[in-house]
Design a protein around this motif. Structure first.
Motif, PDB file in Angstrom:
ATOM      1  N   VAL A  48       0.833  -1.206   0.000  1.00 38.21           N
ATOM      2  CA  VAL A  48       0.000   0.000   0.000  1.00 38.21           C
ATOM      3  C   VAL A  48       0.868   1.255   0.000  1.00 38.21           C
ATOM      4  O   VAL A  48       0.595   2.218  -0.738  1.00 38.21           O
ATOM      5  N   ILE A  49       1.930   1.262   0.785  1.00 43.54           N
ATOM      6  CA  ILE A  49       2.826   2.431   0.838  1.00 43.54           C
ATOM      7  C   ILE A  49       3.503   2.641  -0.508  1.00 43.54           C
ATOM      8  O   ILE A  49       3.566   3.768  -1.014  1.00 43.54           O
ATOM      9  N   ASN A  52       1.029   4.045  -3.015  1.00 43.07           N
ATOM     10  CA  ASN A  52       0.737   5.458  -2.752  1.00 43.07           C
ATOM     11  C   ASN A  52       1.906   6.345  -3.176  1.00 43.07           C
ATOM     12  O   ASN A  52       1.677   7.455  -3.659  1.00 43.07           O
ATOM     13  N   LEU A  53       3.131   5.890  -3.011  1.00 41.43           N
ATOM     14  CA  LEU A  53       4.279   6.695  -3.420  1.00 41.43           C
ATOM     15  C   LEU A  53       4.382   6.766  -4.941  1.00 41.43           C
ATOM     16  O   LEU A  53       4.852   7.766  -5.495  1.00 41.43           O
ATOM     17  N   ARG A  55       1.963   6.940  -6.975  1.00 42.02           N
ATOM     18  CA  ARG A  55       0.861   7.730  -7.510  1.00 42.02           C
ATOM     19  C   ARG A  55       1.101   9.231  -7.391  1.00 42.02           C
ATOM     20  O   ARG A  55       0.259  10.030  -7.735  1.00 42.02           O
TER      21      ARG A  55
END
Length: 56
Positions: A48-49, A52-53, A55
């Motif tokens: 998930v991290i 998110n990075l 994006r």
């Protein structure tokens, strides 16, 4: 006069209809060790991290 149940036979959650189970057969559950759950959650958090990075 109505018969009273013993306190040991009456479970609060089953009496309220919140749990439904049968004593005849146990439902098979997925058995995971706590170590496996912790590792899987860390891997999912990492994914998930990273997503998110990327994006940004």
């Amino acid at each position: 006069m109505a018969r009273r149940r013993r306190n040991g036979d009456l479970n609060l959650f089953t009496a309220a209809g919140l749990l439904n189970f049968s004593r005849e057969g146990e439902i098979e559950r997925i058995k995971l060790s706590p170590k496996t759950v912790v590792i899987a959650s860390i891997v999912i958090m990492g994914i998930v991290i990273v997503l998110n990075l990327l994006r940004i």
